[in-house]
Design a protein around this motif. Structure first.
Motif, mmCIF file in Angstrom:
data_model
loop_
_atom_site.group_PDB
_atom_site.id
_atom_site.type_symbol
_atom_site.label_atom_id
_atom_site.label_comp_id
_atom_site.label_asym_id
_atom_site.label_seq_id
_atom_site.Cartn_x
_atom_site.Cartn_y
_atom_site.Cartn_z
ATOM 1 N N PRO A 41 -9.711 80.725 23.365
ATOM 2 C CA PRO A 41 -10.873 81.215 22.290
ATOM 3 C C PRO A 41 -11.032 80.171 21.237
ATOM 4 O O PRO A 41 -10.336 79.374 20.929
ATOM 5 N N PHE A 42 -12.387 80.280 20.534
ATOM 6 C CA PHE A 42 -12.661 79.537 19.487
ATOM 7 C C PHE A 42 -13.549 80.247 18.557
ATOM 8 O O PHE A 42 -14.391 81.533 19.008
ATOM 9 N N GLU A 43 -13.842 79.970 17.340
ATOM 10 C CA GLU A 43 -14.591 80.552 16.400
ATOM 11 C C GLU A 43 -15.722 79.699 15.725
ATOM 12 O O GLU A 43 -15.653 78.564 15.770
ATOM 13 N N ILE A 44 -16.739 79.929 15.390
ATOM 14 C CA ILE A 44 -17.939 79.304 14.653
ATOM 15 C C ILE A 44 -18.041 79.530 13.319
ATOM 16 O O ILE A 44 -18.502 80.634 12.971
ATOM 17 N N ILE A 45 -17.585 78.860 12.572
ATOM 18 C CA ILE A 45 -17.642 78.945 11.283
ATOM 19 C C ILE A 45 -18.852 78.321 10.410
ATOM 20 O O ILE A 45 -18.991 76.991 10.666
ATOM 21 N N ILE A 46 -20.137 78.893 10.211
ATOM 22 C CA ILE A 46 -21.140 78.122 9.632
ATOM 23 C C ILE A 46 -21.371 78.522 8.142
ATOM 24 O O ILE A 46 -21.729 79.582 8.000
ATOM 25 N N HIS A 47 -21.649 77.290 7.518
ATOM 26 C CA HIS A 47 -21.782 77.425 5.952
ATOM 27 C C HIS A 47 -23.241 77.103 5.786
ATOM 28 O O HIS A 47 -23.723 75.999 5.773
ATOM 29 N N ASP A 48 -24.181 78.155 5.232
ATOM 30 C CA ASP A 48 -25.476 77.707 4.991
ATOM 31 C C ASP A 48 -25.494 77.468 3.622
ATOM 32 O O ASP A 48 -25.122 78.670 2.510
ATOM 33 N N LYS A 65 -26.342 88.365 18.114
ATOM 34 C CA LYS A 65 -26.205 88.352 19.168
ATOM 35 C C LYS A 65 -24.732 88.281 19.404
ATOM 36 O O LYS A 65 -24.153 88.600 20.504
ATOM 37 N N TYR A 66 -24.082 87.402 18.810
ATOM 38 C CA TYR A 66 -22.728 87.089 18.833
ATOM 39 C C TYR A 66 -21.934 87.217 17.576
ATOM 40 O O TYR A 66 -21.199 86.340 16.982
ATOM 41 N N PRO A 67 -21.767 88.626 17.247
ATOM 42 C CA PRO A 67 -20.969 89.060 16.102
ATOM 43 C C PRO A 67 -19.558 88.625 16.027
ATOM 44 O O PRO A 67 -19.202 88.310 14.876
ATOM 45 N N LYS A 68 -18.759 88.464 17.101
ATOM 46 C CA LYS A 68 -17.632 88.201 16.974
ATOM 47 C C LYS A 68 -17.167 86.850 17.148
ATOM 48 O O LYS A 68 -16.107 86.321 17.010
ATOM 49 N N LEU A 69 -17.989 86.079 17.316
ATOM 50 C CA LEU A 69 -17.904 84.670 17.512
ATOM 51 C C LEU A 69 -18.503 83.863 16.371
ATOM 52 O O LEU A 69 -17.827 82.944 15.887
ATOM 53 N N ILE A 70 -19.683 84.059 16.095
ATOM 54 C CA ILE A 70 -20.326 83.533 14.836
ATOM 55 C C ILE A 70 -20.051 84.025 13.554
ATOM 56 O O ILE A 70 -20.232 85.315 13.243
ATOM 57 N N LYS A 71 -19.395 83.214 12.485
ATOM 58 C CA LYS A 71 -18.842 83.729 11.322
ATOM 59 C C LYS A 71 -19.496 83.043 10.055
ATOM 60 O O LYS A 71 -19.044 81.993 9.700
ATOM 61 N N PRO A 72 -20.579 83.499 9.779
ATOM 62 C CA PRO A 72 -21.594 82.796 8.619
ATOM 63 C C PRO A 72 -20.907 82.872 7.384
ATOM 64 O O PRO A 72 -20.337 84.001 7.093
ATOM 65 N N ILE A 73 -21.354 81.937 6.351
ATOM 66 C CA ILE A 73 -20.991 82.135 5.109
ATOM 67 C C ILE A 73 -22.402 81.694 4.489
ATOM 68 O O ILE A 73 -23.025 80.654 4.481
ATOM 69 N N TYR A 74 -23.029 82.650 3.838
ATOM 70 C CA TYR A 74 -24.511 82.258 3.324
ATOM 71 C C TYR A 74 -24.270 82.080 1.427
ATOM 72 O O TYR A 74 -23.875 83.189 0.958
ATOM 73 N N GLN A 75 -24.330 81.184 1.066
ATOM 74 C CA GLN A 75 -24.220 80.658 -0.350
ATOM 75 C C GLN A 75 -25.702 81.167 -1.055
ATOM 76 O O GLN A 75 -26.651 80.868 -0.360
ATOM 77 N N LYS A 76 -25.752 81.571 -1.981
ATOM 78 C CA LYS A 76 -26.762 81.867 -2.924
ATOM 79 C C LYS A 76 -27.257 80.691 -3.774
ATOM 80 O O LYS A 76 -28.364 80.603 -4.565
ATOM 81 N N GLU A 77 -26.274 79.932 -4.139
ATOM 82 C CA GLU A 77 -26.612 78.640 -4.900
ATOM 83 C C GLU A 77 -25.843 77.477 -4.268
ATOM 84 O O GLU A 77 -24.749 77.611 -3.750
ATOM 85 N N ASN A 78 -26.703 76.314 -4.195
ATOM 86 C CA ASN A 78 -26.203 75.130 -3.516
ATOM 87 C C ASN A 78 -24.821 74.523 -4.055
ATOM 88 O O ASN A 78 -25.163 74.105 -5.198
ATOM 89 N N GLN A 79 -23.808 74.579 -3.081
ATOM 90 C CA GLN A 79 -22.604 74.152 -3.573
ATOM 91 C C GLN A 79 -22.633 72.570 -3.723
ATOM 92 O O GLN A 79 -21.681 71.958 -4.499
ATOM 93 N N TYR A 80 -23.131 71.796 -2.861
ATOM 94 C CA TYR A 80 -23.120 70.332 -2.738
ATOM 95 C C TYR A 80 -23.713 69.899 -3.966
ATOM 96 O O TYR A 80 -22.912 68.801 -4.572
ATOM 97 N N SER A 81 -24.483 70.464 -4.683
ATOM 98 C CA SER A 81 -25.133 70.056 -5.970
ATOM 99 C C SER A 81 -24.444 70.209 -7.035
ATOM 100 O O SER A 81 -24.308 69.650 -8.075
ATOM 101 N N LYS A 82 -23.439 71.175 -6.777
ATOM 102 C CA LYS A 82 -22.443 71.246 -7.960
ATOM 103 C C LYS A 82 -21.347 70.629 -8.073
ATOM 104 O O LYS A 82 -20.893 70.018 -8.904
ATOM 105 N N GLU A 83 -20.754 70.525 -6.818
ATOM 106 C CA GLU A 83 -19.504 69.831 -6.922
ATOM 107 C C GLU A 83 -19.175 68.863 -5.721
ATOM 108 O O GLU A 83 -18.063 68.500 -5.312
ATOM 109 N N GLY A 84 -20.394 68.458 -5.130
ATOM 110 C CA GLY A 84 -20.146 67.316 -4.134
ATOM 111 C C GLY A 84 -19.450 67.894 -2.864
ATOM 112 O O GLY A 84 -19.778 69.162 -2.487
#
Length: 349
Positions: A41-48, A65-84
């Motif tokens: 088994p594998f999981e999909i951690i996707i960070h937007d 479609k794949y609620p048990k497989l795809i585990k998203p993280i939705y950011q409200k503020e861009n993290q890369y611009s804050k801390e690389g």
């Protein structure tokens, strides 16, 4: 998923995908994950990272479609611009697998056996901390194949000096699978780095073997203006050099962490990185600006690279240099040709 063995709630592999404004590409990435044929088994951690286009909406469609497989993280503020890239290591804490596979949202996998092959090798070789493979490079705009990035003609492990001198372009990020233990307590040179893949490869080699598997399993999109490399091309010359100087600084931090064990290779690669960035920046600068940059970063260069940077600081020197090289080649070629066709005269009567 039908071939999975074991508890689906205990994934063996976590696929970690970082995405930002990839609405044109994210479906390819997700489909590449979903075609994987594994017996684990594998999981999909996707960070937007707070995309401003339809990337998050597309991810939500797949999540439904794949609620048990795809585990998203939705950011409200861009993290890369804050801390690389520091947010990346926080993201890795969300991964539950013993192994972590990387693929950014604008790249994708093309071999359905990719994960199975890499994990099988690492399970059979406990001393291996990371595997990677060959990758096709395509143009993000035209979708045309630019090159096939093949690291060798056979599968083999890479030494630390090869990985240091190979730089960030040696190992294709979307081909990487590594043991999660590598980043359980990430070293400072990894956390503070301005890039994620290059220091990660070095950290993995400190933990065990880094092994290349000779098959093509992924696609890397070049010339994408949204990517980190694309954004780097848009920087002012001074900022462009500064960005690469931070990568050289990462190598110096790595040198301290390893007590100078790889000092020779670190010094050479750091100098190469600075020289490359200087020569690229020179194209857009006047003589006085080139001189200022050389004064600022000259001490980071080995003697030979410092000489090259000094020669190319004068606007017309590259042309003179090329003419000298061409003349030298012509003279050598002429002399070889003359020597080859001149009959040998004997002194004997």
């Amino acid at each position: 998923m039908a071939t999975w063995q074991g508890d689906p709630d205990k994934p063996v592999v976590s696929i970690c995908c970082i995405t930002y404004n990839h609405e044109l590409y994210i479906e390819d990435a997700l489909e590449g994950f979903l075609i994987q044929e594994t017996d684990f088994p594998f999981e999909i951690i996707i960070h937007d990272d707070a995309s401003t286009d339809r990337t998050a909406d597309i991810i939500r469609e797949y999540e439904a479609k794949y609620p048990k497989l795809i585990k998203p993280i939705y950011q409200k503020e861009n993290q890369y611009s804050k801390e690389g890239f520091k947010f990346f290591f926080e993201l890795l804490k969300s991964c539950n697998g013993e192994y972590i596979a990387l693929c950014e949202g604008d790249d994708y996998w093309i071999d359905p056996k990719k994960l199975q092959v890499q994990i099988k090798y690492m399970q059979d070789h406990p001393g291996c901390s990371m595997t990677f493979h060959a990758s096709n490079y395509v143009d993000a705009i035209s979708s045309q194949l630019v090159k096939r990035h093949r690291n060798d003609t056979r599968s083999r492990s890479f030494s630390m000096d090869e990985l240091i001198l190979g730089g960030g372009g040696l190992v294709a990020t979307q081909s990487i699978v590594f043991r999660s233990i590598v980043v359980r307590q990430p070293p400072d040179f990894l956390i503070n780095a301005p890039v994620g893949d290059y220091p990660l490869v070095l950290a993995a080699r400190l933990s065990g073997d880094v092994h290349y598997l000779d098959f093509t399993g992924s696609v890397y999109r070049m010339n994408n203006p949204i990517s980190a490399m694309g954004k780097a091309q848009e920087l002012s010359p001074a900022l462009y050099v500064y960005r690469y100087s931070k990568i050289a600084a990462m190598l110096n931090e790595f040198n301290l962490a390893t007590h100078g064990s790889y000092r020779r290779y670190v010094r050479l690669k750091s100098s190469q990185i600075i020289l490359f960035s200087l020569l690229r920046a020179y194209k857009q600068l006047r003589f006085s600006q080139r001189k200022k940059l050389l004064q600022e970063y000259g001490n980071c260069l080995i003697v030979l690279h410092r000489l090259a940077a000094a020669i190319f600081i004068i606007p017309f020197m590259p042309d003179i240099f090329r003419v000298c090289i061409a003349c030298r080649r012509f003279v050598i070629g002429f002399l070889k040709s003359t020597y080859r066709h001149t009959p040998c005269k004997s002194n004997r009567a």
